[in-house]
Design an enzyme around this catalytic site. Structure first.
Site, PDB file in Angstrom:
ATOM      1  N   GLY A  51      36.733  39.382  35.482  1.00  0.00           N
ATOM      2  CA  GLY A  51      36.946  40.549  36.339  1.00  0.00           C
ATOM      3  C   GLY A  51      36.494  41.884  35.763  1.00  0.00           C
ATOM      4  N   ASP A 107      40.222  44.681  34.410  1.00  0.00           N
ATOM      5  CA  ASP A 107      39.947  45.171  35.765  1.00  0.00           C
ATOM      6  C   ASP A 107      41.184  45.774  36.419  1.00  0.00           C
ATOM      7  OD1 ASP A 107      41.204  42.678  35.933  1.00  0.00           O
ATOM      8  OD2 ASP A 107      39.747  41.792  37.309  1.00  0.00           O
ATOM      9  N   ASP A 110      48.486  44.247  37.410  1.00  0.00           N
ATOM     10  CA  ASP A 110      49.259  43.859  38.590  1.00  0.00           C
ATOM     11  C   ASP A 110      50.697  43.597  38.124  1.00  0.00           C
ATOM     12  OD1 ASP A 110      49.776  42.999  41.211  1.00  0.00           O
ATOM     13  OD2 ASP A 110      48.989  41.000  40.884  1.00  0.00           O
ATOM     14  N   LYS A 138      48.194  48.557  39.981  1.00  0.00           N
ATOM     15  CA  LYS A 138      49.101  48.400  41.134  1.00  0.00           C
ATOM     16  C   LYS A 138      50.519  48.521  40.577  1.00  0.00           C
ATOM     17  CE  LYS A 138      47.123  44.449  42.822  1.00  0.00           C
ATOM     18  NZ  LYS A 138      46.847  43.342  43.766  1.00  0.00           N
ATOM     19  N   PHE A 159      45.661  42.992  47.892  1.00  0.00           N
ATOM     20  CA  PHE A 159      44.707  42.191  47.126  1.00  0.00           C
ATOM     21  C   PHE A 159      43.307  42.748  47.338  1.00  0.00           C
ATOM     22  CE2 PHE A 159      41.980  38.665  46.007  1.00  0.00           C
ATOM     23  CZ  PHE A 159      42.529  38.298  44.794  1.00  0.00           C
ATOM     24  N   VAL A 160      42.669  43.177  46.259  1.00  0.00           N
ATOM     25  CA  VAL A 160      41.379  43.853  46.382  1.00  0.00           C
ATOM     26  C   VAL A 160      40.244  43.037  45.763  1.00  0.00           C
ATOM     27  CG1 VAL A 160      42.369  46.169  46.509  1.00  0.00           C
ATOM     28  CG2 VAL A 160      41.800  45.204  44.270  1.00  0.00           C
ATOM     29  N   ASP A 166      37.234  39.427  42.182  1.00  0.00           N
ATOM     30  CA  ASP A 166      36.804  38.363  43.087  1.00  0.00           C
ATOM     31  C   ASP A 166      37.894  37.893  44.025  1.00  0.00           C
ATOM     32  OD1 ASP A 166      38.409  37.133  41.032  1.00  0.00           O
ATOM     33  OD2 ASP A 166      37.669  35.192  41.718  1.00  0.00           O
ATOM     34  N   ARG A 172      32.352  39.662  43.647  1.00  0.00           N
ATOM     35  CA  ARG A 172      32.305  40.468  42.429  1.00  0.00           C
ATOM     36  C   ARG A 172      31.150  41.462  42.475  1.00  0.00           C
ATOM     37  NH1 ARG A 172      35.903  38.078  38.785  1.00  0.00           N
ATOM     38  NH2 ARG A 172      36.004  35.821  38.746  1.00  0.00           N
TER      39      ARG A 172
END
Ligand code: 5GP
Ligand code: MG
Length: 192
Positions: A51, A107, A110, A138, A159-160, A166, A172
């Site tokens: 990521g 990346d 969370d 987040k 969810f991004v 991805d 990606r």
């Protein structure tokens, strides 16, 4: 019935959260902050695959101090958006970071479990210093007490995908970051 075929372009997004231009500006700012802090120190940048690959590539080229690059792979998600805990480090470091300044680049933060495992893993190698830099945070989703030293953007609980992030290894390559349309989440998951 017409089958949805993901185009892997921004048309598959419900909403763009961070534009290509905002990312580019913020990456430049982050590189400036990091360059001010590390000055002329030799820093091992540890990129978390896959990521953080795109973010690392852009950030690395703007850092104004000597760097080495190493990568770690931590598996926390399969092909779903659900977190599995604890994440496993499946690709260990190539270089010895004992006594080295280490900057972890990831990346997205969370639940925090991935970064926490990575930090624990790297501490065992006794680096001279250990800092963390994530593109996205987040904050609302945090399950463990961890914050990154450098954050690109705080984003909402969604969810991004894009810019390295991805869904089932897709998307990606998008230049921006956004929320995938529900229908494409299903289509991407079922396409081989
Ligand atoms: P955590 O362990 O903090 O729950 O999750 C961190 C990892 O999960 C990230 O490195 C990333 O690979 C993945 N992840 C968390 N949220 C998202 C998201 O919104 N989109 C994508 N594509 N990956 C995410
Ligand atoms: Mg990751």
């Amino acid at each position: 019935m017409k089958t949805l075929s993901p185009s892997y372009r921004t048309g598959d997004l419900e909403k763009i959260l961070v534009s290509e231009e905002s990312i580019s500006n913020r990456v430049e700012e982050l590189a400036g902050e990091l360059s001010a802090i590390y000055e002329n120190r030799d820093v091992t940048v540890v990129s978390i695959l896959s990521g953080a690959l795109v973010f690392t590539a852009d950030l690395l080229r703007q850092l104004e101090f000597p760097t080495r690059l190493d990568c770690l792979r931590a598996e926390s998600y399969g092909n779903t958006t659900e977190s599995q805990s604890p994440p496993r480090i499946t690709n260990p470091l190539k270089t010895d970071v004992e006594g080295k300044h280490v900057l972890v680049v990831d990346d997205i933060l969370d639940s925090g479990r991935t970064l926490q495992s990575i930090v624990e893993y790297l501490k065992q190698a006794k680096p001279a210093s250990l800092k963390t830099c994530v593109l996205l945070d987040k904050k609302e989703r945090r399950k463990v007490a961890i914050d990154a030293d450098f954050v690109g953007f705080e984003i909402q609980d969604a969810f991004v995908v894009g810019y390295g992030l991805d869904f089932a290894e897709r998307y990606r390559n998008l230049p921006c970051i956004g929320i995938l349309k529900q229908a494409f989440q299903e289509a991407a998951a079922h396409r081989v």
